[in-house]
Design a protein around this motif. Sequence first.
Motif, PDB file in Angstrom:
ATOM      1  N   TRP B 156       0.771  -1.231   0.000  1.00 43.42           N
ATOM      2  CA  TRP B 156       0.000   0.000   0.000  1.00 43.42           C
ATOM      3  C   TRP B 156       0.807   1.288   0.000  1.00 43.42           C
ATOM      4  O   TRP B 156       0.241   2.371  -0.111  1.00 43.42           O
ATOM      5  N   MET B 325      -6.245   3.782   5.025  1.00 45.44           N
ATOM      6  CA  MET B 325      -6.795   3.506   3.702  1.00 45.44           C
ATOM      7  C   MET B 325      -6.748   2.023   3.380  1.00 45.44           C
ATOM      8  O   MET B 325      -7.689   1.454   2.835  1.00 45.44           O
ATOM      9  N   GLU B 329      -9.913  -0.426   2.561  1.00 37.48           N
ATOM     10  CA  GLU B 329     -10.023  -1.152   1.290  1.00 37.48           C
ATOM     11  C   GLU B 329     -10.169  -2.639   1.517  1.00 37.48           C
ATOM     12  O   GLU B 329     -10.828  -3.333   0.732  1.00 37.48           O
ATOM     13  N   ARG B 359      -9.679   8.350  -2.105  1.00 36.14           N
ATOM     14  CA  ARG B 359      -8.295   8.267  -1.647  1.00 36.14           C
ATOM     15  C   ARG B 359      -7.810   9.570  -1.020  1.00 36.14           C
ATOM     16  O   ARG B 359      -6.760   9.601  -0.414  1.00 36.14           O
ATOM     17  N   GLN B 376      -0.421   4.921  -6.925  1.00 39.52           N
ATOM     18  CA  GLN B 376      -1.098   6.100  -6.376  1.00 39.52           C
ATOM     19  C   GLN B 376      -0.323   7.365  -6.686  1.00 39.52           C
ATOM     20  O   GLN B 376       0.831   7.311  -7.146  1.00 39.52           O
TER      21      GLN B 376
END
Lengths: 309, 427, 343
Positions: B156, B325, B329, B359, B376
């Motif tokens: 992540w 986050m 998810e 996000r 990202q």
Amino acid sequence: MELIGTLGPHLLNGVALGLLFALVALGFMLIIGVMEVINLAHGSLFALGAYVAVALVTPEGGLRLTALAPYFSMPIPGRFVIALLLAPLAVAGVGMLLELCLRRTYGRDPLYGLLLTFGAALVIEELIRLVWGPTERFLPLPTAITGGVTMGGLVYSVYRFFASAFAVGMILLLWLFLQRTRYGALIKAGAHDSEMVRALGVNLTRLRLLVFAFGTGLAAVAGIVMAPIWGVRPHVGVDAVVPAFVIIVLGGVGSFWGAVIAGLLIGMVVGLTGAFATAWSLVSMYVLLVLVVTVRGRGLLGKKSVLER
Amino acid sequence: MKSGVSRRTLLINGVLVGGATFFGPWRHHHVYAQKKDKPILIGLTHDASGQFANSGQDEQRGTIMAIEEANAKGGVLGRKLAYITADTETTPATGSRVAERMITRNEVAFLVGAIQSGVANAIGQVAQKYGCVYFNTNSSSPTESGKDCKRVKFVWDGSGANFALAAADNAVRTFGKRWQLLTNDYVWGHNTSKATREIATRFGAQIVDEILVPVGTRDFSPILLKVQQAKPDVVAAAVGGDDFKVMRQEVVKLGLDQKPAWLNNQQDWPDIYGLGIESVFGVFGTTWYHKLPLPGVTDLVRRYQQRWPDTRIDVPGNVFYNGYMAMWELIRAIERAGSTNNLKVIKALEGHKMSAKDRLQHHDAWIDPETHHVQQTIYLAARNDKPTDPTDYFKIMSWSEPSKVRDVESAKTCKLQSYESTPTYEQ
Amino acid sequence: MTVGDDPRTLAAGWLSPGMLVAFAVFGTLPLWIERVGLYRYLGVEILIWCLFALGFNLLLGYTGLPSFGHGAYFGIGAYAMGLTQFHLVADLWIGLLAAMLAAAVVGGSVALFISHRRGIYFALMTIAFGQMFFFIASKWTSVTGGEDGLLNIARLPARLGVVAFDLTGNLAMSYFVFAVFVMATVLLWRLVHSPFGKVLRAIKQNETRMAYLGYRVYVYKWASFTLSCAVAGLAGGLFAMAQNGAYVQVMSLQWSGVVVLMTLIGGGLVSFWGPVVGTVVYFLARDLLGAYTESWLLWFGLMFMLVVMFKPEGLAGLWQDAVARHAAHRRARAVALQPAASE
């Protein structure tokens, strides 16, 4: 000429490091010399000194009493000096407790003393972790001794010079104490022949207690001085005790100047290897130890001692 | 006169001990009336001691807050979420042991949490062995999505390569071609420096030297002496955790932060917050910042401050963000999959797109199905010379679209284990 | 009271009651370990460390030589296992053999330097060497993986002729480790009750006297050290299989010290089984106490200090005292029950 130019700063760095190593080893050496006890807890007490200093200098370092707010509004230099004086006293208290525990092992195989101090090292480190938590702490310094100074085109840390000067001062003070004062003479006599000292009417038990307190107090002082360089975390004790006994074995047990010379030697070796292979610089210390011990079993200036029993 | 232990006492004691063994608190198998009553147990493997303790605790605040928010909404698939924590001590061997215990004894449904790449690797290995899905929330070694990628593991954080890509081109043009690398001597350090070297030379830089910084270094004087002697234009440092904290203080104290230019790869918020704005130096990357001018950011900051009033980190940063986050998810993936079966959840995650709005970043993000690495927005920042309040340490200089900074090199070395070879795991 | 004072134990055969109890407990362990709230992996870990501690006790309890750097040889065994698998041949038996050999060779070389020493000097030198190996392993990243360790070490199947046992599951692994444990324990038992073992015990009592009696003390000490390193290497190789990796932390001073703690608290100084008891106590404390309090190691350390101060014979020593008291009671009662000699 160019080699000197590249190596010179590292050598200087190494000498500073060596003086600091010698400072760390002083208390350790005193206890071995007089009491023939290898104090493996030396490292944890070193760390404890740094932590107590943090508690005395920073408000979030442990003493969370709001009543002490006026104390914490004092400028940092003042608090730093107080920490430098009080923390060693606190640690000396812990050292005396340790000596009380050690009494049961006197007269037996010196291995038991070693094992006990090993256990004590573990206990003290865990206590530190319990009280102050496992994360790293920082010791704020008076701004007068921080910052950089430029010499020969390179910037050096001012604090290192201060710390080295402090180490030199402590070494000289300790030497004067041992040479010129009555207590120093007692300590040296106790190192040489404890039975005789007792026969002469000196309270050996009290002498041992005081020597232990003194030795551990020195460990604490070293811990405070080294805190900005080595960091304040529970495990830093191991980083301190291992070079300390390498110095003792290298310099020879029972020799004051042997320890100082050994410290300088190790510091320079570590500093110089830092110029070439930084990652391996600490291993060079052990290699040096093995080499010297193989060639000259008693170390550089050593006398026959408890190590050989 | 009787002495010693009588036979009757022995018998009674034996019954008591035997009974306690069977009926006492040792039993951890609870019998549930329905499967629904058994909570979804999340194993949190955050570092609580060692080099990365600060970040570990910050990330845990993120994952726990997400779990609590989900439970407030009724949980997932009608089941509540529960969690257990264990300290991985920033040590791979401990991580391995903790993972074994959580999976075989505690029977966790999922494992979440990592900062140090060595630990993440060790946990990932154990997780793959049993099939338990593992979220690597904050470890950013390029190999996590490269040769160490795993079918059950999802990464992540932005990787060292992402940050290097975002920064390198600009840095060569702005500061110069002579680069020196400082490498923390472990997986993340080595692989980040390797990526930096490759990327920088692609843009025309010349690497004059690489200095290894042993993990746990506190005395940076020999290293800084070497840096000064080499006189590079740019120093690209892949040094993390407490090591970086100490190095930063040393560099700033010695006044070396202006020249050469420092490229610090990624700056984790817990490592810098509290040390004062002056300690920020050089250019560095991050995945998120609490002052981003995007809708929803101030709300997250407010919720964080409400939930965690006692922590000394007053505002959330990237480490908290990644944990928060990632956990959310995972929860959404379980909903989509309709079950906690590992293969179903994995399929629900691969290729999944997450909108920029969700996000709280500038661009949409997605989970790369080939590497399981979240692509990202990458932000570049430096010290803020005009802070709006005492927490405003960073000045965001630019942000890159994920596809522009994708780590193609690592992707080539990633071979995810097949679905068939991954054991089925469901709790 | 030192190890083997009782003439019965000196004449022991290949087995003993203690051994049978230990084998019964550990052999059935995988079957009931989950019932008591623990897990099979822990059982594997405990057995491997028991093996390590038993080998270590050959040095500490029987020869009287304290080594604070034995974790290094455990680690070397683990790395050797992994490296053999990756670079030489992926065979379980060769891997374990390599682990034992590597640790024995390194240990033997170290022993050459330190076998004339004893006591504290010996201990300090073992620390120095242990630290040296720890550093080398941490820095030699290309070979050992450095701080991150050597990963992806597979649990290779145990091939015996035509039959191959898959060890990937923890149950099979438990039995394999148990089998190795049984063999090693029996061999160690025979060794300490052999003439060699007697010499070691005599050296522990009085080294100078043994030298005067004409024994080559240096050789015996060297052999004791090297053998204990070989066992450590074997345990390390097994651990690499169990963890599927070889990590460097076990070579640190901390972990080397832990094995000293375990061996001493259990009573290694006076009993063959002391190390096993101590290991079990340590791991149970870590997993059970550790679940409730972060400071379990503090209590363990305090217990260690108390043991050193008041009962260096450890738990096994307490047990032996209790047995002796019980026997003395029985004798006293038997005497009291006899009719008076004269009326």
